[in-house]
Design a protein around this motif. Sequence first.
Motif, PDB file in Angstrom:
ATOM      1  N   ASP A 284       0.825  -1.207   0.000  1.00 47.84           N
ATOM      2  CA  ASP A 284       0.000   0.000   0.000  1.00 47.84           C
ATOM      3  C   ASP A 284       0.858   1.255   0.000  1.00 47.84           C
ATOM      4  O   ASP A 284       0.553   2.235  -0.698  1.00 47.84           O
ATOM      5  CB  ASP A 284      -0.959  -0.019   1.193  1.00 47.84           C
ATOM      6  CG  ASP A 284      -0.218  -0.222   2.509  1.00 47.84           C
ATOM      7  OD1 ASP A 284      -0.413   0.571   3.442  1.00 47.84           O
ATOM      8  OD2 ASP A 284       0.589  -1.193   2.588  1.00 47.84           O
ATOM      9  N   GLN A 285       1.966   1.240   0.778  1.00 45.97           N
ATOM     10  CA  GLN A 285       2.840   2.417   0.814  1.00 45.97           C
ATOM     11  C   GLN A 285       3.578   2.599  -0.507  1.00 45.97           C
ATOM     12  O   GLN A 285       3.754   3.719  -0.994  1.00 45.97           O
ATOM     13  CB  GLN A 285       3.831   2.272   1.963  1.00 45.97           C
ATOM     14  CG  GLN A 285       3.168   2.207   3.335  1.00 45.97           C
ATOM     15  CD  GLN A 285       4.180   2.018   4.452  1.00 45.97           C
ATOM     16  OE1 GLN A 285       5.396   2.127   4.246  1.00 45.97           O
ATOM     17  NE2 GLN A 285       3.682   1.743   5.661  1.00 45.97           N
ATOM     18  N   GLY A 289       3.272   5.865  -3.025  1.00 50.08           N
ATOM     19  CA  GLY A 289       4.428   6.638  -3.458  1.00 50.08           C
ATOM     20  C   GLY A 289       4.504   6.761  -4.967  1.00 50.08           C
ATOM     21  O   GLY A 289       4.831   7.831  -5.514  1.00 50.08           O
ATOM     22  N   VAL A 290       4.185   5.676  -5.678  1.00 49.37           N
ATOM     23  CA  VAL A 290       4.213   5.724  -7.139  1.00 49.37           C
ATOM     24  C   VAL A 290       3.144   6.679  -7.657  1.00 49.37           C
ATOM     25  O   VAL A 290       3.382   7.469  -8.591  1.00 49.37           O
ATOM     26  CB  VAL A 290       4.013   4.308  -7.732  1.00 49.37           C
ATOM     27  CG1 VAL A 290       3.851   4.376  -9.249  1.00 49.37           C
ATOM     28  CG2 VAL A 290       5.188   3.402  -7.377  1.00 49.37           C
ATOM     29  N   VAL A 291       1.960   6.653  -7.073  1.00 45.65           N
ATOM     30  CA  VAL A 291       0.879   7.547  -7.508  1.00 45.65           C
ATOM     31  C   VAL A 291       1.278   9.000  -7.277  1.00 45.65           C
ATOM     32  O   VAL A 291       1.025   9.874  -8.120  1.00 45.65           O
ATOM     33  CB  VAL A 291      -0.422   7.213  -6.761  1.00 45.65           C
ATOM     34  CG1 VAL A 291      -1.498   8.271  -7.047  1.00 45.65           C
ATOM     35  CG2 VAL A 291      -0.921   5.824  -7.156  1.00 45.65           C
ATOM     36  N   GLU A 292       1.909   9.263  -6.150  1.00 49.07           N
ATOM     37  CA  GLU A 292       2.311  10.644  -5.837  1.00 49.07           C
ATOM     38  C   GLU A 292       3.346  11.164  -6.819  1.00 49.07           C
ATOM     39  O   GLU A 292       3.325  12.348  -7.189  1.00 49.07           O
ATOM     40  CB  GLU A 292       2.866  10.710  -4.411  1.00 49.07           C
ATOM     41  CG  GLU A 292       3.264  12.120  -3.983  1.00 49.07           C
ATOM     42  CD  GLU A 292       3.841  12.142  -2.572  1.00 49.07           C
ATOM     43  OE1 GLU A 292       4.304  13.223  -2.156  1.00 49.07           O
ATOM     44  OE2 GLU A 292       3.831  11.078  -1.911  1.00 49.07           O
ATOM     45  N   ASP A 293       4.245  10.287  -7.283  1.00 48.67           N
ATOM     46  CA  ASP A 293       5.315  10.711  -8.193  1.00 48.67           C
ATOM     47  C   ASP A 293       4.886  10.713  -9.653  1.00 48.67           C
ATOM     48  O   ASP A 293       5.650  11.159 -10.517  1.00 48.67           O
ATOM     49  CB  ASP A 293       6.533   9.786  -8.044  1.00 48.67           C
ATOM     50  CG  ASP A 293       7.185   9.915  -6.678  1.00 48.67           C
ATOM     51  OD1 ASP A 293       6.995  10.980  -6.052  1.00 48.67           O
ATOM     52  OD2 ASP A 293       7.873   8.970  -6.249  1.00 48.67           O
ATOM     53  N   THR A 294       3.698  10.236  -9.949  1.00 51.95           N
ATOM     54  CA  THR A 294       3.247  10.181 -11.341  1.00 51.95           C
ATOM     55  C   THR A 294       2.500  11.461 -11.689  1.00 51.95           C
ATOM     56  O   THR A 294       1.527  11.822 -11.018  1.00 51.95           O
ATOM     57  CB  THR A 294       2.312   8.975 -11.566  1.00 51.95           C
ATOM     58  OG1 THR A 294       3.025   7.765 -11.262  1.00 51.95           O
ATOM     59  CG2 THR A 294       1.833   8.924 -13.009  1.00 51.95           C
ATOM     60  N   PRO A 295       2.939  12.189 -12.729  1.00 52.86           N
ATOM     61  CA  PRO A 295       2.226  13.420 -13.117  1.00 52.86           C
ATOM     62  C   PRO A 295       0.852  13.077 -13.668  1.00 52.86           C
ATOM     63  O   PRO A 295       0.729  12.342 -14.651  1.00 52.86           O
ATOM     64  CB  PRO A 295       3.145  14.044 -14.176  1.00 52.86           C
ATOM     65  CG  PRO A 295       3.938  12.891 -14.731  1.00 52.86           C
ATOM     66  CD  PRO A 295       4.110  11.930 -13.598  1.00 52.86           C
ATOM     67  N   ALA A 296      -0.186  13.619 -13.052  1.00 56.39           N
ATOM     68  CA  ALA A 296      -1.544  13.281 -13.460  1.00 56.39           C
ATOM     69  C   ALA A 296      -2.134  14.276 -14.445  1.00 56.39           C
ATOM     70  O   ALA A 296      -3.116  13.959 -15.121  1.00 56.39           O
ATOM     71  CB  ALA A 296      -2.445  13.173 -12.232  1.00 56.39           C
ATOM     72  N   GLY A 297      -1.571  15.474 -14.556  1.00 57.33           N
ATOM     73  CA  GLY A 297      -2.134  16.488 -15.435  1.00 57.33           C
ATOM     74  C   GLY A 297      -3.527  16.860 -14.971  1.00 57.33           C
ATOM     75  O   GLY A 297      -3.759  17.177 -13.799  1.00 57.33           O
ATOM     76  N   ASN A 298      -4.489  16.808 -15.883  1.00 55.87           N
ATOM     77  CA  ASN A 298      -5.874  17.122 -15.511  1.00 55.87           C
ATOM     78  C   ASN A 298      -6.657  15.866 -15.131  1.00 55.87           C
ATOM     79  O   ASN A 298      -7.882  15.910 -14.985  1.00 55.87           O
ATOM     80  CB  ASN A 298      -6.585  17.842 -16.663  1.00 55.87           C
ATOM     81  CG  ASN A 298      -6.682  16.966 -17.900  1.00 55.87           C
ATOM     82  OD1 ASN A 298      -5.982  15.960 -17.999  1.00 55.87           O
ATOM     83  ND2 ASN A 298      -7.524  17.368 -18.838  1.00 55.87           N
ATOM     84  N   ALA A 299      -5.967  14.748 -14.996  1.00 58.44           N
ATOM     85  CA  ALA A 299      -6.640  13.495 -14.638  1.00 58.44           C
ATOM     86  C   ALA A 299      -6.941  13.474 -13.145  1.00 58.44           C
ATOM     87  O   ALA A 299      -6.284  14.143 -12.335  1.00 58.44           O
ATOM     88  CB  ALA A 299      -5.760  12.305 -15.012  1.00 58.44           C
ATOM     89  N   THR A 308      -1.166  -3.995   3.455  1.00 53.90           N
ATOM     90  CA  THR A 308      -0.887  -5.324   2.889  1.00 53.90           C
ATOM     91  C   THR A 308       0.602  -5.438   2.612  1.00 53.90           C
ATOM     92  O   THR A 308       1.221  -4.502   2.094  1.00 53.90           O
ATOM     93  CB  THR A 308      -1.710  -5.550   1.601  1.00 53.90           C
ATOM     94  OG1 THR A 308      -1.404  -6.823   1.063  1.00 53.90           O
ATOM     95  CG2 THR A 308      -1.430  -4.489   0.560  1.00 53.90           C
ATOM     96  N   LYS A 309       1.153  -6.585   2.990  1.00 59.34           N
ATOM     97  CA  LYS A 309       2.596  -6.807   2.850  1.00 59.34           C
ATOM     98  C   LYS A 309       2.818  -7.982   1.890  1.00 59.34           C
ATOM     99  O   LYS A 309       2.117  -8.992   1.946  1.00 59.34           O
ATOM    100  CB  LYS A 309       3.231  -7.098   4.206  1.00 59.34           C
ATOM    101  CG  LYS A 309       4.763  -7.252   4.152  1.00 59.34           C
ATOM    102  CD  LYS A 309       5.316  -7.651   5.509  1.00 59.34           C
ATOM    103  CE  LYS A 309       5.211  -6.483   6.519  1.00 59.34           C
ATOM    104  NZ  LYS A 309       5.911  -6.813   7.789  1.00 59.34           N
ATOM    105  N   VAL A 310       3.789  -7.804   1.010  1.00 63.06           N
ATOM    106  CA  VAL A 310       4.158  -8.862   0.070  1.00 63.06           C
ATOM    107  C   VAL A 310       5.671  -9.025   0.094  1.00 63.06           C
ATOM    108  O   VAL A 310       6.397  -8.162   0.609  1.00 63.06           O
ATOM    109  CB  VAL A 310       3.694  -8.538  -1.370  1.00 63.06           C
ATOM    110  CG1 VAL A 310       2.184  -8.486  -1.457  1.00 63.06           C
ATOM    111  CG2 VAL A 310       4.314  -7.232  -1.855  1.00 63.06           C
ATOM    112  N   LEU A 316      11.442  -3.564  -9.144  1.00 63.79           N
ATOM    113  CA  LEU A 316      10.601  -4.126 -10.196  1.00 63.79           C
ATOM    114  C   LEU A 316       9.121  -3.891  -9.902  1.00 63.79           C
ATOM    115  O   LEU A 316       8.325  -3.655 -10.818  1.00 63.79           O
ATOM    116  CB  LEU A 316      10.876  -5.630 -10.344  1.00 63.79           C
ATOM    117  CG  LEU A 316      12.269  -6.014 -10.848  1.00 63.79           C
ATOM    118  CD1 LEU A 316      12.385  -7.527 -10.951  1.00 63.79           C
ATOM    119  CD2 LEU A 316      12.555  -5.371 -12.206  1.00 63.79           C
ATOM    120  N   LEU A 317       8.755  -3.937  -8.633  1.00 59.80           N
ATOM    121  CA  LEU A 317       7.366  -3.708  -8.271  1.00 59.80           C
ATOM    122  C   LEU A 317       6.955  -2.270  -8.581  1.00 59.80           C
ATOM    123  O   LEU A 317       5.838  -2.014  -9.055  1.00 59.80           O
ATOM    124  CB  LEU A 317       7.174  -4.021  -6.787  1.00 59.80           C
ATOM    125  CG  LEU A 317       5.746  -4.210  -6.297  1.00 59.80           C
ATOM    126  CD1 LEU A 317       5.033  -5.275  -7.108  1.00 59.80           C
ATOM    127  CD2 LEU A 317       5.739  -4.582  -4.817  1.00 59.80           C
TER     128      LEU A 317
END
Length: 419
Positions: A284-285, A289-299, A308-310, A316-317
């Motif tokens: 989950d963390q 973090g990936v969502v925060e670093d991804t530029p969303a623009g107007n999305a 959840t732990k894996v 790679l994840l």
Amino acid sequence: MRAPAAERLRRLRWRLTAIFTAMNTIGLVVFAPLIITLDGNNGEDDVNNELHVVTQSVMRLITDSNSLGLDRIPNDPLYNRCPSFIVLPGGAPSFPVQASANPCGVEMDRAALDQLATEAVSSGASLRADGEAANGDRVRVAAEPFMDSSRRYAGAVVAWADVEDERSRHSNLVLVVLIGCGILIGAAALVGYWLSGRAIRPATAALEQQEVLLAETAHDLRTPVAALRALAESAARDPGQREELLPRTVRLAGRMGDIIDGLLVRARLAAGVEHLSMQPVWLDQLVAGVVEDTPAGNARISVVTAPTKVRADPALLQRAIGNLLDNALRHGRGPGGQAVVTVTVADGRVTVADQGPGVDPAVGDDLFERFTSGGGSSGLGLSIVRWVALSHGGDLKVYNADEGGAIFEFHLPALATTP
């Protein structure tokens, strides 16, 4: 592949095929004439031996007490068998000629037989000659001189046999050998082509892997490079935001480095020289973090997570989740032109849902193949996601939502979490 290296590999395969075929052809060229010659000699020897048995057997039936005696010949089984024979004076003092009763279907010219008998008596040696019967068939004739009681040559036993069947058999053998050589040469060419393909397969695989690595590098770096450029342009336009944008810029630069490292790791994993760097990861963390670093623009991106732990390779994840999110932002635009993406994390599953046109059912699993996609892109992103899932013992599924849009479900085995 149209690169010079690929062309050289193809030429090398054809050269190896030609060498293998030439070596086998040389062997066949050497052994085929040898087989044909040996068979021809064996056939001639069989006919000569058969004639020799007849002439020697008849000579033992001839008696000499003041005059030659041929009375025993008609009582011998040879008299009615093949090959045919005749006892001739051959220039010696004349005596009644005795011939076998069975012509064996071969009518011979008496003059030719007399001539051969005369030559045998005059030379005192066994003679053999090839002739022609009255019907045109080829025959082998043998003349064996014999002596009387005074040790003078008194005549000759002449025997002959039709060799047309033997010649036909030998001709058929020659034809079979030639056809067999042609088939073997063709088979050698096919086997050589197959073996040469197996021999250069590692080099071909390495070349293909290199091309895929370059394509995946360009694919994975496209989004962070665009985001980095956007951050730099924002900082240039509004210096007051530099303090806020600088940490994000550093994180993006670090993510780009992680992507490059991940590509190199995958290449080494595919080559079998390295193993996954497995460790416990809070899924989950990592997704947040990936969502925060991804530029969303107007999305619009909404994230719903549960702890959840894996056990996975973090680099790679991150790539896999980033590719799923990037795919949703590209293809998940609704009728209004705005992308709406919902990310859910729970029980080792990452679900990325969009409100786009969905996935064509005819595409099926081909959507996860390299260089295949439903929207004109390279198709590498989803193939990487599935590879990451499978290499971690998980899976990647896609289906269309009832209300529209595509849902990608990335699943990894979850670890138990302590309360």
